[in-house]
Design an enzyme around this catalytic site. Sequence first.
Site, mmCIF file in Angstrom:
data_model
loop_
_atom_site.group_PDB
_atom_site.id
_atom_site.type_symbol
_atom_site.label_atom_id
_atom_site.label_comp_id
_atom_site.label_asym_id
_atom_site.label_seq_id
_atom_site.Cartn_x
_atom_site.Cartn_y
_atom_site.Cartn_z
ATOM 1 N N LYS B 77 -22.119 25.898 17.656
ATOM 2 C CA LYS B 77 -21.713 26.665 16.465
ATOM 3 C C LYS B 77 -22.505 27.974 16.341
ATOM 4 C CE LYS B 77 -22.797 24.657 12.795
ATOM 5 N NZ LYS B 77 -22.971 23.408 12.071
ATOM 6 N N THR B 79 -24.000 29.562 18.732
ATOM 7 C CA THR B 79 -23.620 30.418 19.858
ATOM 8 C C THR B 79 -22.316 31.155 19.549
ATOM 9 O OG1 THR B 79 -24.720 28.850 21.324
ATOM 10 C CG2 THR B 79 -23.190 30.402 22.353
ATOM 11 N N ARG B 100 -29.251 30.899 9.723
ATOM 12 C CA ARG B 100 -30.423 30.196 9.202
ATOM 13 C C ARG B 100 -31.620 30.423 10.116
ATOM 14 N NH1 ARG B 100 -27.989 24.437 9.379
ATOM 15 N NH2 ARG B 100 -26.811 25.495 11.011
ATOM 16 N N LYS B 111 -37.625 19.674 23.128
ATOM 17 C CA LYS B 111 -37.464 21.009 23.678
ATOM 18 C C LYS B 111 -36.130 21.606 23.246
ATOM 19 C CE LYS B 111 -37.787 23.084 28.256
ATOM 20 N NZ LYS B 111 -38.109 22.890 29.667
ATOM 21 N N ALA B 279 -29.091 20.214 5.795
ATOM 22 C CA ALA B 279 -27.653 20.188 5.531
ATOM 23 C C ALA B 279 -27.198 18.860 4.925
ATOM 24 C CB ALA B 279 -26.879 20.480 6.812
ATOM 25 N N PHE B 307 -24.020 21.271 10.241
ATOM 26 C CA PHE B 307 -23.172 20.114 10.562
ATOM 27 C C PHE B 307 -21.684 20.512 10.686
ATOM 28 C CE2 PHE B 307 -26.479 17.263 8.215
ATOM 29 C CZ PHE B 307 -27.328 17.328 9.298
ATOM 30 N N PHE B 387 -16.804 25.275 27.797
ATOM 31 C CA PHE B 387 -17.870 24.704 28.632
ATOM 32 C C PHE B 387 -17.406 24.769 30.077
ATOM 33 C CE2 PHE B 387 -21.334 22.421 26.372
ATOM 34 C CZ PHE B 387 -21.049 22.876 25.105
ATOM 35 N N TRP B 415 -20.879 31.981 25.514
ATOM 36 C CA TRP B 415 -22.120 31.534 26.124
ATOM 37 C C TRP B 415 -22.296 32.240 27.475
ATOM 38 C CZ3 TRP B 415 -23.888 29.037 30.525
ATOM 39 C CH2 TRP B 415 -25.185 28.510 30.449
#
Lengths: 562, 562
Positions: B77, B79, B100, B111, B279, B307, B387, B415
């Site tokens: 989201k 990205t 945010r 990580k 959230a 979310f 993706f 991305w």
Amino acid sequence: MLEKLTFKSDIEIAQSAKMLRIEEIVGQLGIEEDDWEPYGRYKGKLSLDLFQKLQNVEDGKVVLVTAISPTPAGEGKSTVTVGLGQALNRVGKKTIIALREPSLGPSMGIKGGAAGGGYSQVMPMEDINLHFTGDLHAITTANNALAALIDNHIHQGNELNIDPRRIVWKRALDMNDRALRKIVIGLGGPVQGVPREDGFDITVASEVMAIFCLANDLEDLKIRLSKMVVAFDYDNQPITAGHLNAQGALTLLLKDAIRPNIVQTLENTPALVHGGPFANIAHGCNSVIATKLASKLGEMVVTEAGFGADLGAEKFLDIKARYAGIKPSAVVIVATVRALKMHGGLAKEYLKNPDLEALQKGMPNLEKHLETLKEFGVPVVVAINKFVTDTDEEVAFIKEWCDSRGIAAEEADVWAKGGQGGEALAKRVLETIETEENKYKPLYELNVSLQEKIETICKKVYGAGEVQFSPKAVKQMKQFTDFGWDQLPICMAKTQYSFSDDPKKLGRPKNFTITIRELKPSIGAGFIVALTGDVMTMPGLPKVPAANNMDVSEDGKAVGLF
Amino acid sequence: MLEKLTFKSDIEIAQSAKMLRIEEIVGQLGIEEDDWEPYGRYKGKLSLDLFQKLQNVEDGKVVLVTAISPTPAGEGKSTVTVGLGQALNRVGKKTIIALREPSLGPSMGIKGGAAGGGYSQVMPMEDINLHFTGDLHAITTANNALAALIDNHIHQGNELNIDPRRIVWKRALDMNDRALRKIVIGLGGPVQGVPREDGFDITVASEVMAIFCLANDLEDLKIRLSKMVVAFDYDNQPITAGHLNAQGALTLLLKDAIRPNIVQTLENTPALVHGGPFANIAHGCNSVIATKLASKLGEMVVTEAGFGADLGAEKFLDIKARYAGIKPSAVVIVATVRALKMHGGLAKEYLKNPDLEALQKGMPNLEKHLETLKEFGVPVVVAINKFVTDTDEEVAFIKEWCDSRGIAAEEADVWAKGGQGGEALAKRVLETIETEENKYKPLYELNVSLQEKIETICKKVYGAGEVQFSPKAVKQMKQFTDFGWDQLPICMAKTQYSFSDDPKKLGRPKNFTITIRELKPSIGAGFIVALTGDVMTMPGLPKVPAANNMDVSEDGKAVGLF
């Protein structure tokens, strides 16, 4: 006109001052744009790369400002530090001031800033007394990341065999919060962790802060962080942050904070305000990195240490200067008529009355501090910090007392007059540095026993007749020696109000016995703390906290902070 | 060449990017020097005075990015938010991104950064994921100053008659520290405070953070802070921060933090990264101040909510937009082939295999979110976030599914390709805003009962068949109504993984019963939290924390953070 101005409050003076943009201050020092970063318009952080670039520059002279034993009358050590720095610039010496940065927590309790006073202040005082550039928040975070890693390690199986009853690492907040002094954590059942006793210290009492102020560079910082003792295992062997592999993360959390902050005084003298450890369980001096960088950037550096000379100067000369390889050129010891009269037995409500007898009776306090500083072999100048209630006779008395003993002494009127009021003192400091031989050496060698080091400080610096060690302290000295920690210097935790361990014994107590109750290892910082009594490492708030009167004005300015 | 580049890690892409100095980014927005401050070379804070100066400027269009119900497969989201912002600039719309700011604590555990990914990131990501400009530290400090004032009040005589068993204000740290979830404080005898049960939340769960993100200005901030309920007295009446006169100090502690942070994306699109509440027990959106300022500075604002659309978008549309007077121009709902296949029942290890059947079975999750957004009357665009494992058939399936229902849908390859990969989506968003009627209104009126508001959300947004209230919740609804709190909106705390309160029910569960366990007043933030299950407000660290692999490289760069 100056007389009239002196009736302004610190905040009024500060808010009416004309600050230069921080790029001008930095530019005047010849620092290039790549070597610093702005934090707002009037604060900056200097790059550690400057050390590499300035490695061939001759070190400036470091002048330490300390004081007689503090009293409720106030000595104005920071004010003299700032005023002297301004004055040295006025008399032609390129001078940088290196101060500690204040803790936010206490400002919620009692009104008052910690950035000098009157016409000798560092600016912007509102920022410096609140979040500043976030250094203390970074230290709080590093401290608490380590605490979380310890409890998580135990929760996840405790491979290191840590004894939860022997965890010495406490959590930290930059807040006056007495309810957090003694707590029980990890309650609520198996998924919430392992129950144990714990407590919070105020951030400036964290060993991370002490390390922050003693590290020479980022690599040294990481090594020191890895050495911090956090607990003992079930075989009573020390467990360090290094065992938990925490030093990398902690260094990462501190990588920006460790760069010295640069601000300016009311007279636009550059000031590096960086680091501020406790002066009892830690060494009470600003960061080594800032002091050393200041000495690369200026011909002179004026810095200070916490409390009186028996604590602050002793630790500066035995711990900080030794570790940092700094050879201080002179020590200025701040005395006031008012404080000396208190040491002479006068109650606070009578301090405004002239009283030569009380003054005379109080002089032995100064005398003892001067004797101590002589032991260190450094040239000394007494600064008589002027208060409006001082009479000419009282000031003259102190000057004559010093003159007759061959001790340099000058009045400083830096609160009311800024640098101009410190010019005589500045000239006297320069003259003393030029004419007096500097035979500085630490008071003790590191390779003697812990007991001998403690006894040396208590007898030579405090004038104790006898040093008693509690059974616990005796046991700890043996244990610490077994761990190989006996080669470290000592950091004394003693009341600042008296040479003795009894805060009521003002002046110059003699033939007293001092009791070493307990030792505390600060292996990362690189010293063993010797506690002579209970030290409060988490303050509380008063009945009416200063926070109750704080606000933000409609134009966005701080209200009720000073 | 782009194919090759996609194999770089986020941190590699970020560290090889060419950032503009922040003054260039700010300058391009026409902001004058007096109206912002630098924090380092690549971060800044904007003055709230800009609102006054820009009051006659027409508001830019606000586009909200939300998502289908999240799965471990990842939706991207942030990205898409960054990529869409970059793309809108490419197609000629002056666009600001409003995100945010991430919490530091969780980065010690697992990580991974929270600033977008691939060629759609905000920078400098190392800073943003660590201390950034200190906003979270200021919020932590304000939260804990209030806690200290509460316990000090009780310790000093408890004039307000606070029942120590009914203190609802918790302390906070920006740290994953499970051992602090349930604690007992004030131990050690009468001088250490009053013993009581307490606990720490992670900072982003503090009501101060929720208020920080909903306040319209400094004055509104102070009023909201004063309304926070911290405890109940022995007569079970609410005690607020205002009763303790804490709102001025808390506002002072937040006065710099409340100014929005400005940074840039990899393509130098300005991004305001400011505020980041939970959230679940909060509303999960960046600050109103940043969103509104962005809409004064740009023709378009792209922002996101936490979310999936059932939680984040619902709260954005029912709480944030209502309080702030924002009329969103469009909502972009992010879906991925992978996540939809998971909703269709495919296990994570098979997601890389083409599976049209699983995809088809997962579509009802998207379908339900689209129905909900229709209830709000806002134009909607589906973004299919690409993706590398997606097949053309799978993407085509989703597009056709949307086309056949008259729903705008476009693939986004932001991305791998940055803004260029989002141009089609950007154009589709602009076209949708121009052509579709915007009938935005919140889902419920404020003047209906708490029960009716909760039932409306559960039935219309989640598709619940029945809503059950626990005896405690029933009692609280009556009590809160007596206190006059029934006019506030509802902030639902429900699992993000399912429309129901059972995280295992993926896809589009129907005819389920949802149970409201408990209510929680967030009167300063201005909402009543309705909890459907246990919500973790203080995370723990995993067995091998990310902190163990963190370090600083010799050239001062962060290691192990991403």
